[in-house]
Design a protein around this motif. Structure first.
Motif, PDB file in Angstrom:
ATOM      1  N   ILE A 164      40.227  46.223  51.005  1.00  6.48           N
ATOM      2  CA  ILE A 164      39.603  45.296  51.957  1.00  6.48           C
ATOM      3  C   ILE A 164      39.183  44.025  51.221  1.00  6.48           C
ATOM      4  CG2 ILE A 164      37.542  44.916  53.364  1.00  6.48           C
ATOM      5  CD1 ILE A 164      39.613  46.526  54.816  1.00  6.48           C
ATOM      6  N   GLY A 165      38.627  44.178  50.009  1.00  7.81           N
ATOM      7  CA  GLY A 165      38.268  43.013  49.206  1.00  7.81           C
ATOM      8  C   GLY A 165      39.476  42.154  48.896  1.00  7.81           C
TER       9      GLY A 165
ATOM     10  N   ASN B  37      40.198  36.143  39.449  1.00  8.71           N
ATOM     11  CA  ASN B  37      38.742  36.177  39.270  1.00  8.71           C
ATOM     12  C   ASN B  37      38.011  35.405  40.375  1.00  8.71           C
ATOM     13  OD1 ASN B  37      38.460  37.837  37.017  1.00  8.71           O
ATOM     14  ND2 ASN B  37      38.813  36.142  35.596  1.00  8.71           N
ATOM     15  N   LEU B  38      38.497  35.544  41.598  1.00 11.14           N
ATOM     16  CA  LEU B  38      37.920  34.771  42.703  1.00 11.14           C
ATOM     17  C   LEU B  38      36.445  35.075  42.902  1.00 11.14           C
ATOM     18  CD1 LEU B  38      38.249  32.862  45.112  1.00 11.14           C
ATOM     19  CD2 LEU B  38      38.973  34.838  46.481  1.00 11.14           C
ATOM     20  N   TRP B  39      36.028  36.345  42.777  1.00 11.06           N
ATOM     21  CA  TRP B  39      34.623  36.667  43.011  1.00 11.06           C
ATOM     22  C   TRP B  39      33.721  36.000  41.985  1.00 11.06           C
ATOM     23  CZ3 TRP B  39      31.419  37.611  46.556  1.00 11.06           C
ATOM     24  CH2 TRP B  39      30.137  38.091  46.276  1.00 11.06           C
TER      25      TRP B  39
ATOM     26  N   PHE C 174      34.659  46.485  46.264  1.00  7.58           N
ATOM     27  CA  PHE C 174      34.998  45.365  47.143  1.00  7.58           C
ATOM     28  C   PHE C 174      35.145  44.072  46.339  1.00  7.58           C
ATOM     29  CE2 PHE C 174      33.440  41.747  49.634  1.00  7.58           C
ATOM     30  CZ  PHE C 174      34.354  41.736  50.684  1.00  7.58           C
ATOM     31  N   THR C 175      34.194  43.785  45.472  1.00  7.97           N
ATOM     32  CA  THR C 175      34.272  42.559  44.679  1.00  7.97           C
ATOM     33  C   THR C 175      35.375  42.638  43.623  1.00  7.97           C
ATOM     34  OG1 THR C 175      32.500  43.396  43.220  1.00  7.97           O
ATOM     35  CG2 THR C 175      31.851  41.989  45.069  1.00  7.97           C
ATOM     36  N   ASP C 176      35.685  43.838  43.149  1.00  7.98           N
ATOM     37  CA  ASP C 176      36.834  43.985  42.251  1.00  7.98           C
ATOM     38  C   ASP C 176      38.121  43.582  42.972  1.00  7.98           C
ATOM     39  OD1 ASP C 176      35.329  44.815  40.127  1.00  7.98           O
ATOM     40  OD2 ASP C 176      35.777  46.952  40.361  1.00  7.98           O
ATOM     41  N   GLY C 177      38.195  43.907  44.264  1.00  6.56           N
ATOM     42  CA  GLY C 177      39.357  43.485  45.037  1.00  6.56           C
ATOM     43  C   GLY C 177      39.467  41.978  45.114  1.00  6.56           C
ATOM     44  N   LEU C 178      38.350  41.290  45.288  1.00  9.42           N
ATOM     45  CA  LEU C 178      38.354  39.827  45.280  1.00  9.42           C
ATOM     46  C   LEU C 178      38.741  39.286  43.904  1.00  9.42           C
ATOM     47  CD1 LEU C 178      35.086  39.304  47.319  1.00  9.42           C
ATOM     48  CD2 LEU C 178      37.298  38.390  47.989  1.00  9.42           C
TER      49      LEU C 178
END
Length: 465
Positions: free
Chosen positions: A233-234, A352-354, A343-347
């Motif tokens: 989902i991220g 490295n967007l997160w 979730f943030t790992d997915g981003l």
């Protein structure tokens, strides 16, 4: 604050976790719920700051207040059976996941170019600048070059599933611009289908089971064992943001601040957004009129143990505002920190967007939280370039008559005399419900044509390349 590198325990592990006073390192969490009110009061009056250094950071995690620590969870902790949900629709094979994680284009965690956007919060950049810089560093904006495009097949009734399949494909490359084809629908993607797909994808993400709560104040659900789902989902959210689509625009603002390393106050948090059982407990706490009633409540309803599991142990009625704030922080952030990390790992899988989001927290608030900017008549009108004929010709006069009718219609919408909104008009023309942060790749244009070859009336034609 709590760092995501060492997340706190989860609800299924709460039976092995509670608060501990920092002035007594030997006091185990399981013992704190058995302490009397008098004992706790006597300890809290002591100077506790000198004892913090005795806590082993590998064993204890601070809960965001000098008085409360969590014991780091063990792997053997049980999972709440009531939190189990069906995972079939969100699972991919191990081979598909390996293909995603092994791709040179997907795993970009060591890309040094992204560090240029991870700036100090003292050097605030606007969102358009951040996204434009990110796109220049990571993706190609030349949609006409087949080498820079990615063909994505989308089932209109299975938007989220289609996105999962696309991301898990061995040929997937997040740097390439998606060329979307809706199954059973003819037509080339010149930007509209992509915008529609990303808009619908973010709507499906909000209802994917990863989030709960009011539609514009979403919180993370807690589903232990579904880390892969949160991760994917991220990745979907990041994929949309990178390619000019919308973000979530629905996270609770306090939650988003915590995720970005901020330290917001939870004293004004809407605890009514929490689940019903937590609400009922908070209502009982707030209804206490004196210390005796509060002390009786802690014993009668076993509320003391529950508070300890939330990371708090207080026995005075005057502490109730802080108690409620700690409960909210526990359920909103600390309890789900482990899952949010996926979730943030997915981003972060996309350049490295997160990390860029956290470094530009203020700029990204409209992307992740509900901060709508109403679309106005002036904004919609100025969005288009009108391709008029030469001034003075009969065709130009017909075109001006047509534009006059267009602007009268927009005035009716503004005056609420038409059963349509500016956002709906924008969706009809561009497939986007808002102007992309970085703008449209090509400016929308208004061209004119005759309804019949020799007909007298010009018809306006909206084009968006």
């Amino acid at each position: 604050s709590v760092t995501q590198d060492n997340p706190p325990t989860a609800p299924g592990q709460s039976s092995q976790t509670s608060a501990v006073l920092v002035n007594s390192p030997s006091t185990a969490p399981a013992q704190s719920s058995q302490r009397s009110a008098e004992s706790v009061e006597s300890h809290t009056e002591m100077d506790m700051s000198s004892e913090v250094e005795h806590f082993d950071p590998s064993e204890w995690l601070n809960a965001g207040t000098p008085d409360v620590f969590y014991r780091v969870a063990t792997r053997g902790s049980a999972v709440d059976a009531q939190q189990t949900v069906d995972r079939i629709d969100f699972m991919v094979t191990d081979q598909e996941l390996d293909n995603v994680n092994s791709s040179d284009d997907t795993n970009d965690s060591n890309d040094q170019n992204s560090n240029d956007l991870i700036i100090s919060t003292d050097e605030l950049l606007d969102l358009a600048t951040v996204l434009n810089n990110f796109q220049r560093q990571h993706i190609s904006l030349d949609r006409e070059d087949p080498a820079n495009t990615l063909h994505v097949i989308v089932h209109r009734r299975k938007i989220l599933y289609s996105a999962f399949k696309a991301i898990s494909s061995p040929s997937f490359c997040w740097r390439k611009s998606p060329k979307v084809e809706f199954v059973g629908e003819d037509g080339a993607d010149y930007g509209g289908p992509q915008r529609e797909f990303l808009r619908l994808l973010m709507q499906d993400v909000q209802h994917s089971g990863v989030f709960e709560g009011p539609s514009k104040e979403l919180l993370f659900t807690y589903h232990q064992g579904q880390e892969q789902k949160y991760f994917k989902i991220g990745k979907c959210v990041g994929w949309s943001i990178i390619h000019g689509g919308p973000g979530l625009r629905a996270l609770d603002k306090t939650l988003f601040a915590c995720m970005c390393g901020q330290n917001p106050s939870f004293k004004d948090f809407k605890w009514e957004n929490l689940d019903e059982d937590v609400q009922n407990k908070i209502k009982k706490i707030l209804a206490c009129q004196n210390d005796e009633v509060f002390a009786t409540l802690l014993q009668a309803d076993n509320l003391g143990n529950w508070l300890a599991e939330c990371g708090v142990y207080m026995s005075k009625r005057e502490d109730i505002p802080n108690i409620v704030a700690y409960i909210c922080k526990h359920y909103v952030f600390l309890r789900v920190a482990n899952i949010m990390k996926h979730f943030t790992d997915g981003l972060n899988a996309w350049g490295n967007l997160w990390e860029v989001v956290k470094a530009n927290y203020i700029a990204f608030q409209p992307v992740f939280t509900d901060m709508p900017v109403p679309l106005t008549r002036h904004c919609l009108k100025s969005m288009f370039k009108v391709n008029y004929s030469t001034r003075g010709t009969s065709r130009r006069e017909q075109e001006e008559d047509t534009i006059f009718s267009w602007e009268v219609f927009l005035q009716m919408v503004e005056d609420k005399q038409a059963d349509v909104t500016f956002e709906e008009i924008l969706i009809f023309i561009t497939s986007a419900d808002m102007v992309p942060t970085a703008g449209f790749q090509e400016q929308p244009t208004i061209d004119f044509y005759n309804q019949e070859p020799a007909g007298p009336n010009a018809i306006m034609h909206l084009l968006l390349d």
